[in-house]
Write a protein that holds these residues in place. Structure first.
Motif, PDB file in Angstrom:
ATOM      1  N   GLU A  19       0.833  -1.208   0.000  1.00 32.35           N
ATOM      2  CA  GLU A  19       0.000   0.000   0.000  1.00 32.35           C
ATOM      3  C   GLU A  19       0.863   1.252   0.000  1.00 32.35           C
ATOM      4  OE1 GLU A  19      -2.560   1.699   3.467  1.00 32.35           O
ATOM      5  OE2 GLU A  19      -3.852   0.308   2.338  1.00 32.35           O
ATOM      6  N   GLU A  51      -1.107  15.065   4.455  1.00 28.22           N
ATOM      7  CA  GLU A  51      -2.568  15.070   4.458  1.00 28.22           C
ATOM      8  C   GLU A  51      -3.117  14.559   3.130  1.00 28.22           C
ATOM      9  OE1 GLU A  51      -3.478  18.751   7.563  1.00 28.22           O
ATOM     10  OE2 GLU A  51      -3.321  19.119   5.411  1.00 28.22           O
ATOM     11  N   ARG A  69      -1.546  12.528   1.133  1.00 21.22           N
ATOM     12  CA  ARG A  69      -1.240  11.100   1.070  1.00 21.22           C
ATOM     13  C   ARG A  69      -2.285  10.303   1.858  1.00 21.22           C
ATOM     14  NH1 ARG A  69       3.529   8.197  -0.011  1.00 21.22           N
ATOM     15  NH2 ARG A  69       3.693   6.199   1.063  1.00 21.22           N
ATOM     16  N   GLU A  70      -2.654  10.789   3.039  1.00 22.44           N
ATOM     17  CA  GLU A  70      -3.656  10.091   3.839  1.00 22.44           C
ATOM     18  C   GLU A  70      -5.019  10.126   3.165  1.00 22.44           C
ATOM     19  OE1 GLU A  70      -3.103   8.173   6.443  1.00 22.44           O
ATOM     20  OE2 GLU A  70      -0.990   8.618   6.048  1.00 22.44           O
ATOM     21  N   LYS A  71      -5.316  11.218   2.480  1.00 22.47           N
ATOM     22  CA  LYS A  71      -6.574  11.307   1.739  1.00 22.47           C
ATOM     23  C   LYS A  71      -6.605  10.264   0.616  1.00 22.47           C
ATOM     24  CE  LYS A  71      -9.507  14.598  -0.769  1.00 22.47           C
ATOM     25  NZ  LYS A  71      -9.632  16.003  -1.248  1.00 22.47           N
ATOM     26  N   ARG A 121      -4.917   7.516   0.657  1.00 22.10           N
ATOM     27  CA  ARG A 121      -4.987   6.209   1.305  1.00 22.10           C
ATOM     28  C   ARG A 121      -6.448   5.827   1.574  1.00 22.10           C
ATOM     29  NH1 ARG A 121      -0.973   3.840   4.150  1.00 22.10           N
ATOM     30  NH2 ARG A 121       0.032   5.856   4.553  1.00 22.10           N
ATOM     31  N   ARG A 122      -7.215   6.792   2.086  1.00 23.85           N
ATOM     32  CA  ARG A 122      -8.619   6.517   2.362  1.00 23.85           C
ATOM     33  C   ARG A 122      -9.384   6.215   1.071  1.00 23.85           C
ATOM     34  NH1 ARG A 122      -7.724  10.795   6.013  1.00 23.85           N
ATOM     35  NH2 ARG A 122      -8.604  12.301   4.533  1.00 23.85           N
ATOM     36  N   MET A 123      -9.076   6.966   0.006  1.00 26.26           N
ATOM     37  CA  MET A 123      -9.724   6.721  -1.282  1.00 26.26           C
ATOM     38  C   MET A 123      -9.353   5.337  -1.822  1.00 26.26           C
ATOM     39  SD  MET A 123      -9.189  10.477  -3.039  1.00 26.26           S
ATOM     40  CE  MET A 123     -10.002  10.025  -4.579  1.00 26.26           C
ATOM     41  N   GLN A 164      -8.508   2.683  -0.003  1.00 25.62           N
ATOM     42  CA  GLN A 164      -9.126   1.645   0.828  1.00 25.62           C
ATOM     43  C   GLN A 164     -10.624   1.534   0.594  1.00 25.62           C
ATOM     44  OE1 GLN A 164      -7.850   2.864   4.741  1.00 25.62           O
ATOM     45  NE2 GLN A 164      -5.815   1.915   4.529  1.00 25.62           N
ATOM     46  N   THR A 165     -11.258   2.629   0.198  1.00 23.89           N
ATOM     47  CA  THR A 165     -12.702   2.596  -0.053  1.00 23.89           C
ATOM     48  C   THR A 165     -13.043   2.270  -1.498  1.00 23.89           C
ATOM     49  OG1 THR A 165     -12.704   4.998  -0.423  1.00 23.89           O
ATOM     50  CG2 THR A 165     -13.192   4.219   1.817  1.00 23.89           C
ATOM     51  N   GLU A 224     -12.337   4.096  -4.231  1.00 25.44           N
ATOM     52  CA  GLU A 224     -12.618   5.243  -5.097  1.00 25.44           C
ATOM     53  C   GLU A 224     -11.600   5.383  -6.227  1.00 25.44           C
ATOM     54  OE1 GLU A 224     -13.726   8.944  -3.032  1.00 25.44           O
ATOM     55  OE2 GLU A 224     -13.690   7.763  -1.166  1.00 25.44           O
TER      56      GLU A 224
END
Length: 471
Positions: free
Chosen positions: A131, A178, A180-182, A184-186, A188-189, A191
């Protein structure tokens, strides 16, 4: 080494009963053999090496469960398991395979098994590292990340190779972390599943194919040469555009392979092969000398195969590409119908290496009924699940199942007795019409009755000549 499964003989038999009907004597024999392996591991080392496995010969007609018992036993023991036909081995000078090749094949299976286990052990860490690598591709830490608008020709591609990433991303005031974390969330979901990413993928090496033609003895040379060429011609990296989910899977596989210690895998695999490997020698009666036949001809080859098998079963050291493998504690389970010969027709030395002999009985109508209904993988359950994919609820009346069992026994008696394998052809003939029409049927339920079974099989079961070719 991974501890050998410590199931008691009674527990082993109970597990085998879930898939195999009857044959209690054979189940008891293999359950004791499996438990003896566990017992041997509890003995102190000086004496442990002296305890040899008690190899088994299963005697019985085809289709009564010999192979299934050995295969399920290996699954319970979590052991490397190889099934080979004894008739495909021949002595030097005749066309056939070298008997040592089965040890090499078993070792390869053990390597694959241990590699998979090790990859599972490091999967969580490999997934996390994969990841991070994918996020590096999506948002390089040392490069200027272009937006999709800067790629009018291919707006889905996110590539790399730009310089001077700013402290903020996209002009929104977000820091690099920030953003990069955004991402990461995309990721994992899901998107980003439709996005393409450019990455370097290892291409298959274009090494020359080397094949050694020989009756026996040189198979290991062929494998070693191919391995050597694969090192001389390593796979080259090629840039490809792949979708984010595929890229993530590629990176997970690469990370798992990198985290696994191949030397440790090889060492564990060789130990597992030596200590818990199981080889199922099918059709061993085909290499027994036929009583009353004239010497020479095929008898030479048959006895030659037995002589070649003897040192492997007794205990020898076989050279493989992973290193030497000892066969002293590999469990050999042989099987054969022994219609035209008997176990005493084997050479005496080979007979002595199979001290346990167990007879499997022919199956009758009641056993066929139980085979169709009781096991977890019963044919009735399989076909019901297959028809459910078409939206059809397939229902079998008990009398219909008993009628199929009766006809299977009858056809086996009139023609060649192929045991429970006859049930497969019976089921296919009974369900031929519904299987063909299933996609166009409006009815959600189809009930198989005894009359329906008789109508579908009447012509064939009554015509003995036709049964030989269809059932």
């Amino acid at each position: 080494m991974k501890e050998i499964n410590s199931l008691t003989p009674r527990q082993t038999v109970a597990e085998l009963d879930r898939y195999i009907v009857g044959q209690g004597d054979a189940k008891r024999s293999v359950a004791i053999a499996l438990r003896n392996r566990w017992r041997r591991q509890q003995v102190e080392p000086p004496l442990r090496e002296e305890i040899a496995p008690k190899n088994i010969i299963m005697i019985g007609p085809t289709g009564v469960g010999k192979t299934e018992i050995a295969r399920r036993l290996a699954h319970l023991a979590q052991s490397p398991f190889l099934k080979v036909e004894a008739s495909k081995f021949t002595e030097v000078g005749y066309v056939g395979r070298d008997v040592e090749s089965m040890i090499r094949d078993l070792t390869q299976l053990a390597v694959n098994m241990v590699t998979k286990e090790e990859e599972e052990r490091v999967r969580e860490k490999a997934d996390a590292m994969a990841e991070e690598r994918l996020l590096d591709l999506l948002l390089p830490a040392t490069s200027q990340q272009p937006t999709a608008r800067e790629h009018p020709a291919d707006s889905n591609v996110i590539s790399m190779g730009y310089s001077d990433v700013p402290a903020t991303a996209g002009g929104t005031g977000e820091t690099f972390q920030e953003t990069r974390e955004k991402l990461r969330r995309m990721l994992q979901t899901g998107e980003l599943d439709d996005r393409l990413v450019e990455m370097a993928v290892t291409a298959r090496p274009s090494a020359p194919m080397v094949e050694v033609f020989s009756a026996s003895g040189l198979e290991e040379m062929q494998s070693s040469l191919q391995d050597a060429f694969s090192r001389f011609f390593p796979g080259k990296k090629q840039k490809r555009k792949v979708r984010v989910p595929e890229a993530l899977e590629i990176l997970k596989k690469e990370e798992a392979e990198r985290l696994v210690d191949q030397e440790s895998v090889t060492e564990k695999a060789i130990r597992r092969t030596e200590q818990s490997g199981i080889i199922f020698l099918d059709e061993i009666d085909k290499i027994a000398s036929r009583g009353g036949t004239s010497p020479g001809g095929p008898e030479v080859s048959r006895e030659g195969v037995q002589r070649d098998l003897l040192p492997i079963v007794e205990g020898a050291t076989v050279t493989t590409k992973y290193g030497p493998v000892r066969t002293d504690h590999i469990l050999f389970i042989a099987s054969g119908a022994f219609h035209l010969c008997k176990p005493s027709d084997l050479v005496p030395e080979l007979q002595g290496r199979f001290p346990i002999r167990v007879e499997l009985h022919a199956l009758g109508e009641e056993e066929f009924f139980r085979i169709l209904t009781e096991p977890q993988n019963a044919l009735i359950r399989q076909y019901t699940a297959l028809m459910a994919t078409e939206g059809i609820d397939l229902v079998f009346e008990e009398e219909a199942i008993r009628e199929m069992a009766r006809i299977a026994v009858e056809v086996n008696q009139k023609t060649e007795d192929i045991g429970a394998r006859r049930l497969h052809t019976i089921m296919e003939r009974v369900l031929d019409e519904i299987s063909f029409d299933a996609p166009e049927r409006d009815s959600a339920t189809f009930t198989v009755t005894a009359d329906y079974v008789r109508n579908q099989l009447a012509d064939i079961s009554e015509n003995e000549d036709l049964s030989r070719y269809i059932l």
